[in-house]
Enzyme design. Sequence first.
Site, mmCIF file in Angstrom:
data_model
loop_
_atom_site.group_PDB
_atom_site.id
_atom_site.type_symbol
_atom_site.label_atom_id
_atom_site.label_comp_id
_atom_site.label_asym_id
_atom_site.label_seq_id
_atom_site.Cartn_x
_atom_site.Cartn_y
_atom_site.Cartn_z
ATOM 1 N NE ARG A 283 1.190 27.052 -45.782
ATOM 2 C CZ ARG A 283 0.350 26.696 -46.736
ATOM 3 N NH1 ARG A 283 -0.890 26.331 -46.439
ATOM 4 N NH2 ARG A 283 0.734 26.693 -47.998
ATOM 5 C CG PHE B 161 -2.342 36.384 -53.987
ATOM 6 C CD1 PHE B 161 -1.751 35.236 -54.498
ATOM 7 C CD2 PHE B 161 -3.670 36.331 -53.613
ATOM 8 C CE1 PHE B 161 -2.465 34.056 -54.640
ATOM 9 C CE2 PHE B 161 -4.414 35.149 -53.750
ATOM 10 C CZ PHE B 161 -3.794 34.006 -54.266
ATOM 11 C CG ASN C 10 2.406 30.194 -47.283
ATOM 12 O OD1 ASN C 10 3.313 30.021 -48.085
ATOM 13 N ND2 ASN C 10 1.143 30.033 -47.608
ATOM 14 C CB THR D 162 -3.351 29.727 -47.252
ATOM 15 O OG1 THR D 162 -3.744 28.584 -47.998
ATOM 16 C CG2 THR D 162 -2.497 30.643 -48.117
ATOM 17 C CD GLU E 291 0.525 22.180 -57.419
ATOM 18 O OE1 GLU E 291 -0.099 23.253 -57.366
ATOM 19 O OE2 GLU E 291 0.846 21.537 -56.396
ATOM 20 C CE1 TYR F 32 1.321 28.872 -55.809
ATOM 21 C CE2 TYR F 32 3.385 30.032 -56.177
ATOM 22 C CZ TYR F 32 2.568 29.239 -55.373
ATOM 23 O OH TYR F 32 3.009 28.827 -54.141
ATOM 24 C CE LYS G 232 4.523 28.485 -50.754
ATOM 25 N NZ LYS G 232 3.378 29.406 -50.703
ATOM 26 C CG HIS H 7 2.556 24.814 -52.979
ATOM 27 N ND1 HIS H 7 1.418 25.552 -53.233
ATOM 28 C CD2 HIS H 7 2.485 23.727 -53.797
ATOM 29 C CE1 HIS H 7 0.714 24.936 -54.172
ATOM 30 N NE2 HIS H 7 1.343 23.835 -54.528
HETATM 31 P P1 CMP Z 1 0.168 28.485 -51.686
HETATM 32 O O1 CMP Z 1 -0.515 27.439 -50.903
HETATM 33 O O2 CMP Z 1 1.476 28.158 -52.297
HETATM 34 O O3 CMP Z 1 -0.820 28.996 -52.842
HETATM 35 C C1 CMP Z 1 -0.800 30.312 -53.368
HETATM 36 C C2 CMP Z 1 0.144 31.216 -52.628
HETATM 37 O O4 CMP Z 1 -0.052 32.597 -52.830
HETATM 38 C C3 CMP Z 1 -0.064 31.010 -51.133
HETATM 39 O O5 CMP Z 1 0.400 29.756 -50.712
HETATM 40 C C4 CMP Z 1 0.701 32.214 -50.589
HETATM 41 O O6 CMP Z 1 2.105 32.005 -50.581
HETATM 42 C C5 CMP Z 1 0.396 33.289 -51.649
HETATM 43 N N1 CMP Z 1 -0.614 34.245 -51.199
HETATM 44 C C6 CMP Z 1 -0.389 35.554 -50.971
HETATM 45 N N2 CMP Z 1 -1.484 36.189 -50.599
HETATM 46 C C7 CMP Z 1 -2.482 35.284 -50.584
HETATM 47 C C8 CMP Z 1 -3.869 35.355 -50.283
HETATM 48 N N3 CMP Z 1 -4.472 36.483 -49.921
HETATM 49 N N4 CMP Z 1 -4.581 34.206 -50.347
HETATM 50 C C9 CMP Z 1 -3.994 33.041 -50.738
HETATM 51 N N5 CMP Z 1 -2.663 32.939 -51.039
HETATM 52 C C10 CMP Z 1 -1.916 34.048 -50.967
#
Ligand code: CMP
Length: 137
Positions: A102, A57, A112, A91, A126, A49, A9, A115
């Site tokens: 992470r 979010f 984070n 996550t 994806e 997404y 990211k 992905h």
């Molecule tokens: P990712 O695994 O890419 O999937 C969704 C993304 O939304 C997650 O990683 C984070 O970068 C972002 N995100 C932000 N807030 C949250 C949350 N509360 N729960 C899950 N994903 C979040």
Amino acid sequence: MERTLAIIKPDGVVRKLVGTVIQRLEQEGIRVAGMKMIRLTKVQAKGFYKVHQDKPFFDSVTDFMSSGPCVVMVLEGEDVIAHYRKIMGATDFKKAAEGTIRRDFATDIEKNVVHGSDSPETAAFEIGYFFSAMEVG
Ligand code: CMP
């Protein structure tokens, strides 16, 4: 053999973690089958997404994902979807296991670093979102 979609990211790229992330994957026996650097527009981030479109979010994460370049990769290996998710960690980096990407590098639940697809169906969507057949070998 299975394939999955990985993203380094914008926070990972800005913080020069590209090499570190790829090294961790390769050391674990995962093969990089496709890779490129891209800059998502807000609309493209929203499309990626879309499963999260009703989440609180959604606006913030799509702003973040379109804030700078990302490295997108197709990863290949045995059970690679689960294997790569184990290497990434949860996550929420505060809940991620020791030694995961992470846990070691994320600064925030949103920023984070990486992905990864969460199922074979998500991986197919994806990978197709970013790569044509010609770009994966
Ligand atoms: P990712 O695994 O890419 O999937 C969704 C993304 O939304 C997650 O990683 C984070 O970068 C972002 N995100 C932000 N807030 C949250 C949350 N509360 N729960 C899950 N994903 C979040």
